[in-house]
Scaffold this active site. Structure first.
Site, PDB file in Angstrom:
ATOM      1  N   LYS A  13       0.698  -1.290  -0.245  1.00 23.63           N
ATOM      2  CA  LYS A  13       0.235  -0.053  -0.044  1.00 23.63           C
ATOM      3  C   LYS A  13       0.699   1.450   0.062  1.00 23.63           C
ATOM      4  O   LYS A  13       0.679   2.162  -0.733  1.00 23.63           O
ATOM      5  CB  LYS A  13      -0.898   0.114   1.183  1.00 23.63           C
ATOM      6  CG  LYS A  13      -1.827   1.221   1.406  1.00 23.63           C
ATOM      7  CD  LYS A  13      -2.965   0.916   2.159  1.00 23.63           C
ATOM      8  CE  LYS A  13      -2.431   0.441   3.833  1.00 23.63           C
ATOM      9  NZ  LYS A  13      -1.818   1.584   4.534  1.00 23.63           N
ATOM     10  N   ARG A  85      -8.957   3.110   9.942  1.00 22.75           N
ATOM     11  CA  ARG A  85      -8.834   1.937  10.519  1.00 22.75           C
ATOM     12  C   ARG A  85      -9.937   1.096  10.933  1.00 22.75           C
ATOM     13  O   ARG A  85      -9.725  -0.084  11.504  1.00 22.75           O
ATOM     14  CB  ARG A  85      -7.569   2.154  11.436  1.00 22.75           C
ATOM     15  CG  ARG A  85      -6.229   2.588  10.952  1.00 22.75           C
ATOM     16  CD  ARG A  85      -5.535   1.088  10.320  1.00 22.75           C
ATOM     17  NE  ARG A  85      -4.130   1.055  10.969  1.00 22.75           N
ATOM     18  CZ  ARG A  85      -3.109   1.642  10.790  1.00 22.75           C
ATOM     19  NH1 ARG A  85      -3.256   2.508   9.814  1.00 22.75           N
ATOM     20  NH2 ARG A  85      -2.136   1.281  11.153  1.00 22.75           N
ATOM     21  N   ARG A 124      11.472 -10.475   4.203  1.00 23.20           N
ATOM     22  CA  ARG A 124      11.780  -9.373   4.206  1.00 23.20           C
ATOM     23  C   ARG A 124      13.088  -9.170   5.450  1.00 23.20           C
ATOM     24  O   ARG A 124      13.016  -9.897   6.530  1.00 23.20           O
ATOM     25  CB  ARG A 124      10.868  -8.269   5.037  1.00 23.20           C
ATOM     26  CG  ARG A 124      11.089  -7.020   4.978  1.00 23.20           C
ATOM     27  CD  ARG A 124       9.686  -6.248   5.032  1.00 23.20           C
ATOM     28  NE  ARG A 124       9.267  -6.121   6.112  1.00 23.20           N
ATOM     29  CZ  ARG A 124       8.235  -5.269   6.283  1.00 23.20           C
ATOM     30  NH1 ARG A 124       7.763  -4.378   5.465  1.00 23.20           N
ATOM     31  NH2 ARG A 124       7.554  -5.066   7.313  1.00 23.20           N
TER      32      ARG A 124
HETATM   33  P1  AMP Z   1       1.275   2.439  10.250  1.00 21.08           P
HETATM   34  O1  AMP Z   1       2.635   3.208   9.821  1.00 21.08           O
HETATM   35  O2  AMP Z   1       0.267   2.783   9.375  1.00 21.08           O
HETATM   36  O3  AMP Z   1       1.280   1.141  10.503  1.00 21.08           O
HETATM   37  O4  AMP Z   1       0.796   3.139  11.660  1.00 21.08           O
HETATM   38  C1  AMP Z   1       1.611   3.217  12.931  1.00 21.08           C
HETATM   39  C2  AMP Z   1       0.840   3.045  14.121  1.00 21.08           C
HETATM   40  O5  AMP Z   1       0.061   4.473  14.418  1.00 21.08           O
HETATM   41  C3  AMP Z   1      -0.228   2.046  14.459  1.00 21.08           C
HETATM   42  O6  AMP Z   1       0.076   0.932  14.856  1.00 21.08           O
HETATM   43  C4  AMP Z   1      -1.073   2.858  15.398  1.00 21.08           C
HETATM   44  O7  AMP Z   1      -0.599   2.951  16.640  1.00 21.08           O
HETATM   45  C5  AMP Z   1      -1.133   4.410  14.809  1.00 21.08           C
HETATM   46  N1  AMP Z   1      -2.019   4.669  13.686  1.00 21.08           N
HETATM   47  C6  AMP Z   1      -1.924   4.870  12.390  1.00 21.08           C
HETATM   48  N2  AMP Z   1      -2.988   5.255  11.566  1.00 21.08           N
HETATM   49  C7  AMP Z   1      -3.685   4.985  12.693  1.00 21.08           C
HETATM   50  C8  AMP Z   1      -5.307   5.414  12.627  1.00 21.08           C
HETATM   51  N3  AMP Z   1      -5.985   5.558  11.365  1.00 21.08           N
HETATM   52  N4  AMP Z   1      -6.067   5.048  13.662  1.00 21.08           N
HETATM   53  C9  AMP Z   1      -5.359   4.670  14.926  1.00 21.08           C
HETATM   54  N5  AMP Z   1      -4.047   4.637  14.925  1.00 21.08           N
HETATM   55  C10 AMP Z   1      -3.270   4.737  13.947  1.00 21.08           C
END
Ligand code: AMP
Length: 212
Positions: A13, A85, A124
């Site tokens: 993504k 999410r 990975r």
């Molecule tokens: P990601 O890089 O998208 O995996 O996000 C890293 C972390 O940020 C996640 O594990 C959540 O703790 C937080 N996070 C990112 N996007 C969201 C979202 N839309 N809602 C809640 N927490 C988020």
């Protein structure tokens, strides 16, 4: 173009969002990146966000939405990566954008078979020194398990173990099923096959976006 990208971990993504952003000149909000930047600060909000992100938990919907709201407000074009999410986040966004007369124009849902995801993520390897990412199946280092640039032994990420990955995928589908249904009902959902190489997938996404 006002779109959100959905897809399980390992579906590519982030890579596709980068390509789309460059091709169409549309700015991106990655909520994960926004939190990582925020956590470098020393204030109360940063501390609060850190307490969730460090445990791999979702940051409360209201906190995330403040950031999203500020980013999308009155923008004609944007891409969201990592939001929504869950169903509540989708509904908050929908209400806000509809109120402005600037509703989403589409939601790109990248699909990938669980075994393929596991293969991508368990393959990975990361260089602990420079952060370069390899994959033993798709983009192996020149010398067995050594970084091409630094020559140091490559490592696996702790959350890239097979059973952990399967658990992350399960949680993703559980939370996202209602979101996918929500956008499907609105006629906004575009499923894209995430199998194949980066450029093949990008061509499929472009077809969807250009057809709109
Ligand atoms: P990601 O890089 O998208 O995996 O996000 C890293 C972390 O940020 C996640 O594990 C959540 O703790 C937080 N996070 C990112 N996007 C969201 C979202 N839309 N809602 C809640 N927490 C988020």
């Amino acid at each position: 173009m006002r779109i959100a990208f959905l897809g399980p971990p390992g579906a590519g993504k982030g890579t596709q969002v980068d390509l789309v952003s460059r091709e169409y000149g549309v700015s991106v909000l990655s909520t994960g990146d926004a939190f990582r930047a925020m956590m470098k600060r020393e204030d109360k909000l940063a501390e609060r966000v850190r307490s969730y992100v460090e445990k791999g938990e979702l940051v409360p919907d209201e906190v995330v939405f403040e950031i999203v709201k500020e980013f999308v407000d009155n923008k004609d074009s944007f891409i969201l990566d990592g939001y929504p999410r869950n169903l509540r986040q989708a509904e908050l966004l929908d209400d806000f954008l509809e109120g402005k007369g600037l509703a989403l124009t589409g939601v790109v849902n990248i699909l990938l078979d669980e075994d393929e995801i596991v293969k991508r993520l368990t393959g990975r390897l990361v260089c602990p020194q420079c952060g370069r990412v390899y994959n033993i199946y798709y983009s192996p280092p020149r010398e067995d398990k050594l970084c091409d640039d630094c020559g140091v032994p490559l490592e696996r990420r702790i959350d890239d173990e097979d059973d952990v990955i399967r658990q992350r995928i399960k949680v993703y589908h559980r939370e996202m099923k209602p979101v996918v249904d929500f956008y499907q009902r609105k006629g906004l959902l575009f499923n894209v096959d995430g199998a194949g190489d980066i450029h093949e997938v990008f061509e499929r996404i472009k077809k969807v976006l250009d057809g709109k």
